[in-house]
Write a protein that holds these residues in place. Sequence first.
Motif, short mmCIF file in Angstrom:
data_model
loop_
_atom_site.label_atom_id
_atom_site.label_comp_id
_atom_site.label_asym_id
_atom_site.label_seq_id
_atom_site.Cartn_x
_atom_site.Cartn_y
_atom_site.Cartn_z
N THR A 277 4.59 -0.47 -3.69
CA THR A 277 5.76 -0.05 -4.46
C THR A 277 5.47 1.19 -5.28
O THR A 277 6.27 2.15 -5.29
CB THR A 277 6.23 -1.20 -5.37
OG1 THR A 277 6.56 -2.34 -4.57
CG2 THR A 277 7.46 -0.78 -6.17
N GLN A 281 7.75 3.92 -3.60
CA GLN A 281 9.07 3.94 -4.20
C GLN A 281 9.50 5.33 -4.65
O GLN A 281 10.63 5.74 -4.34
CB GLN A 281 9.13 2.96 -5.39
CG GLN A 281 10.52 2.85 -6.01
CD GLN A 281 10.63 1.67 -6.95
OE1 GLN A 281 11.00 0.57 -6.55
NE2 GLN A 281 10.30 1.89 -8.21
N MET A 361 14.92 -2.09 -2.46
CA MET A 361 14.54 -0.69 -2.65
C MET A 361 15.37 0.23 -1.76
O MET A 361 15.82 1.30 -2.19
CB MET A 361 13.05 -0.49 -2.35
CG MET A 361 12.55 0.93 -2.56
SD MET A 361 10.90 1.21 -1.83
CE MET A 361 9.91 0.03 -2.74
#
Length: 424
Positions: A277, A281, A361
């Motif tokens: 992440t 991300q 996400m």
Amino acid sequence: MADNDKRIENAGGVKRLLPIMLTQAVGLVCGVAGITITSRLVAPEAYGAYGIFLTLTPLGIAVIHAGLVKFVARHWAESNNRAALLREVTRAAARKLPWLAAATLAAVWLVPGLRANGAPWWGTWLLLFAGASLMTAAWLRQTALQAGREHWRDCGVSAAGSVTRSFVPPLLYAAAGGTLLALQAGFVIHALVLATAAILAVRKNSAAQNESQPPPKQLSAIYDGPLFVVLAVAAWMLTAVNRWVVAGFFGTETAGYFTLAGNVAVIVTSMLAVMFTQYWQPVVFAMPSRTAEERRALANSVDIVSLTYALCGLAGIGFLHAFAPFLIGSVIDAKYTGALGMIAPVGCFGVAVATGQFSHMLLLAGHKESACARVDLSGAAVLVAGSVIAAAAGGETWFWRWLLVSPIVPWLLQRTLARRVLLG
């Protein structure tokens, strides 16, 4: 020129990956040492009750303030006035504290096994409220550091948190003569250290800027409203439900074994998820999503990331399950031998939960925030219902089997729904 730009981009990726990996390495070392100390100093029954307490400490970051955390993650990097954004988010978080106080108070009275025998209810409530509030203060700022790709600063903050979380609660428990309140107070000390470190690390971004007029509002209603609170309740339940199920159906001693097994499995599932992440991300959020072709490329990229995570997570859990018996005596005390058979099921459920977050996400990156409710709640409902039904109808055997097969849920359900929303 293009080749040179590619080399620069790859070098930047390596430089970002190094502190992320170092953060997890520190967490791994502290986690293993913490398991060793805890398994020797803390009785399984007390550890089971402490595990219930830990499931409630994210009530701030994972429920009441979840939308603010998502907003910082999504919009911090692109903001042209981060100081104003941080002040606005901090004020919004303070306005929500009465809701956090009410939620923690309800938890103290409603959650079985949370309060120590003979301890005043208000003592447990104050510790829970303080811990949850401090975790919110810390995580809002850590999210800003990660979104701004300031991974070295985040590494320092995380290291402080890893050390205090692993060592302070069990050592304070032993020093206080083995009371549950001491374990809970140890967590609050950890949260205080983490919050202080995070505030200091992000202070340069929160310094007041010379502004001739008040800055425009940046916090949107969708992030400050109830949507992400509802989604956060579902996400939080996924992290807590199995401890509740085990404690309710199989007893607090089994819950103690289950909690230790979760702390071992999290070395693989959570640490890998955090690394993926933190690294991907910001990259995913920076990808364009205006045209159908761009949205398809975005969805395919997230698929690759989530599949890589799932395969690495399951392989790591398999290795950990095979290696765990060799940890008895050296890392894990013999009285926790009963936890060994739980590591693989707990780890598989952790992989399922983390894999589902990549669909979340994807929707945020594609500016489809309103669709998160249908996708997230559908996955959470299936995972939670599966655990409860398996434990109630089939006992321990079917409960463990359900956890082992749970990683297929996000692929069959959340991924399908998210791609349908994004790609039309």
